[in-house]
Design a protein around this motif. Structure first.
Motif, PDB file in Angstrom:
ATOM      1  N   TYR A 108       0.824  -1.207   0.000  1.00 37.45           N
ATOM      2  CA  TYR A 108       0.000   0.000   0.000  1.00 37.45           C
ATOM      3  C   TYR A 108       0.858   1.256   0.000  1.00 37.45           C
ATOM      4  N   ALA A 109       0.238   2.338  -0.442  1.00 36.98           N
ATOM      5  CA  ALA A 109       0.868   3.656  -0.448  1.00 36.98           C
ATOM      6  C   ALA A 109      -0.235   4.686  -0.247  1.00 36.98           C
ATOM      7  N   ALA A 110       0.116   5.770   0.417  1.00 39.10           N
ATOM      8  CA  ALA A 110      -0.840   6.854   0.635  1.00 39.10           C
ATOM      9  C   ALA A 110      -0.104   8.180   0.520  1.00 39.10           C
ATOM     10  N   ASP A 111      -0.709   9.124  -0.208  1.00 42.57           N
ATOM     11  CA  ASP A 111      -0.148  10.469  -0.319  1.00 42.57           C
ATOM     12  C   ASP A 111      -1.292  11.443  -0.599  1.00 42.57           C
ATOM     13  N   PRO A 112      -1.046  12.739  -0.452  1.00 37.94           N
ATOM     14  CA  PRO A 112      -2.130  13.726  -0.631  1.00 37.94           C
ATOM     15  C   PRO A 112      -2.670  13.797  -2.054  1.00 37.94           C
ATOM     16  N   VAL A 113      -1.897  13.410  -3.047  1.00 36.67           N
ATOM     17  CA  VAL A 113      -2.338  13.511  -4.438  1.00 36.67           C
ATOM     18  C   VAL A 113      -3.192  12.316  -4.837  1.00 36.67           C
ATOM     19  N   ASN A 114      -2.708  11.093  -4.557  1.00 35.24           N
ATOM     20  CA  ASN A 114      -3.381   9.874  -5.011  1.00 35.24           C
ATOM     21  C   ASN A 114      -4.245   9.212  -3.954  1.00 35.24           C
ATOM     22  N   GLY A 115      -4.198   9.667  -2.717  1.00 36.25           N
ATOM     23  CA  GLY A 115      -4.970   9.047  -1.657  1.00 36.25           C
ATOM     24  C   GLY A 115      -4.356   7.717  -1.253  1.00 36.25           C
ATOM     25  N   PHE A 116      -5.179   6.810  -0.757  1.00 32.45           N
ATOM     26  CA  PHE A 116      -4.722   5.491  -0.316  1.00 32.45           C
ATOM     27  C   PHE A 116      -4.950   4.488  -1.433  1.00 32.45           C
ATOM     28  N   ASN A 117      -3.908   3.729  -1.764  1.00 33.26           N
ATOM     29  CA  ASN A 117      -3.998   2.696  -2.791  1.00 33.26           C
ATOM     30  C   ASN A 117      -3.363   1.422  -2.262  1.00 33.26           C
ATOM     31  N   ALA A 118      -3.998   0.304  -2.524  1.00 34.39           N
ATOM     32  CA  ALA A 118      -3.468  -0.981  -2.071  1.00 34.39           C
ATOM     33  C   ALA A 118      -3.581  -2.005  -3.196  1.00 34.39           C
ATOM     34  N   VAL A 119      -2.589  -2.887  -3.246  1.00 28.42           N
ATOM     35  CA  VAL A 119      -2.583  -3.990  -4.198  1.00 28.42           C
ATOM     36  C   VAL A 119      -2.446  -5.266  -3.382  1.00 28.42           C
ATOM     37  N   VAL A 120      -3.345  -6.221  -3.628  1.00 29.24           N
ATOM     38  CA  VAL A 120      -3.360  -7.471  -2.872  1.00 29.24           C
ATOM     39  C   VAL A 120      -2.860  -8.602  -3.760  1.00 29.24           C
ATOM     40  N   HIS A 121      -1.915  -9.364  -3.224  1.00 32.87           N
ATOM     41  CA  HIS A 121      -1.388 -10.548  -3.918  1.00 32.87           C
ATOM     42  C   HIS A 121      -1.723 -11.766  -3.071  1.00 32.87           C
ATOM     43  N   ARG A 122      -2.091 -12.855  -3.732  1.00 34.16           N
ATOM     44  CA  ARG A 122      -2.330 -14.121  -3.009  1.00 34.16           C
ATOM     45  C   ARG A 122      -1.480 -15.194  -3.643  1.00 34.16           C
ATOM     46  N   GLU A 123      -0.732 -15.880  -2.801  1.00 39.68           N
ATOM     47  CA  GLU A 123       0.092 -16.988  -3.265  1.00 39.68           C
ATOM     48  C   GLU A 123      -0.602 -18.273  -2.863  1.00 39.68           C
ATOM     49  N   PRO A 124      -0.591 -19.283  -3.721  1.00 37.58           N
ATOM     50  CA  PRO A 124      -1.269 -20.536  -3.384  1.00 37.58           C
ATOM     51  C   PRO A 124      -0.660 -21.180  -2.145  1.00 37.58           C
ATOM     52  N   ALA A 125      -1.436 -22.068  -1.570  1.00 40.03           N
ATOM     53  CA  ALA A 125      -0.993 -22.790  -0.378  1.00 40.03           C
ATOM     54  C   ALA A 125       0.269 -23.573  -0.695  1.00 40.03           C
ATOM     55  N   ALA A 126       1.153 -23.615   0.294  1.00 40.19           N
ATOM     56  CA  ALA A 126       2.395 -24.367   0.119  1.00 40.19           C
ATOM     57  C   ALA A 126       2.072 -25.851   0.016  1.00 40.19           C
ATOM     58  N   VAL A 127       2.703 -26.530  -0.918  1.00 44.77           N
ATOM     59  CA  VAL A 127       2.483 -27.962  -1.103  1.00 44.77           C
ATOM     60  C   VAL A 127       3.410 -28.700  -0.153  1.00 44.77           C
ATOM     61  N   ALA A 128       2.840 -29.581   0.623  1.00 43.29           N
ATOM     62  CA  ALA A 128       3.649 -30.359   1.561  1.00 43.29           C
ATOM     63  C   ALA A 128       4.478 -31.368   0.785  1.00 43.29           C
TER      64      ALA A 128
END
Length: 137
Positions: A108-128
């Motif tokens: 995430y990043a936040a500043d007065p020009v762009n406001g709050f922005n977030a990018v979510v990443h999901r990694e698959p479950a670890a294989v045993a």
């Protein structure tokens, strides 16, 4: 009952504000016409303070940086966060392992020009990794 209480509280607030004047006090036996409410009393308003208070703790360019990481083998808790700030710009990320085993990372990043922005990443479950037996028949 609650309605009566609200109306009574509103009347008390209006009376304290000076919108409705206090009843005039007359001698007993005075005619009914003389028992009217008095006009509201004008109140003096204090002049604003000339010197403004100076906040010596104010930092016009605040800066900080922190991070933590938890890897608990006993409970399986795995999470962490890092964040930094320079002035009005904040950048950071956090991650955690969700109950289904996937790792979620949020940048995430936040500043007065762009406001709050977030990018979510999901990694698959670890294989045993383990040994499996194949039955060939």
């Amino acid at each position: 009952m609650a309605y009566k209480f609200v109306v009574l509280a509103a009347l008390v607030a209006v009376a304290k504000a000076g919108i409705i004047g206090a009843p005039a006090v007359y001698a007993p036996g005075a005619p009914l016409a003389a028992r009217a409410y008095a006009a509201p009393v004008a109140r003096a308003v204090a002049a604003p303070v000339a010197a403004a208070a100076i906040d010596t703790d104010y930092d016009p360019n605040p800066q900080y940086s922190y991070s933590y990481d938890i890897q608990d083998g006993l409970t399986g808790d795995s999470k962490g966060q890092q964040e930094s700030r320079s002035g009005d710009v904040v950048q950071g990320s956090y991650s955690l392992v969700e109950p289904d085993g996937t790792r979620r990372t949020v940048e995430y990043a936040a500043d007065p020009v762009n406001g709050f922005n977030a990018v979510v990443h999901r990694e698959p479950a670890a294989v045993a990794l383990g040994h499996s037996k194949a039955i060939i028949g």
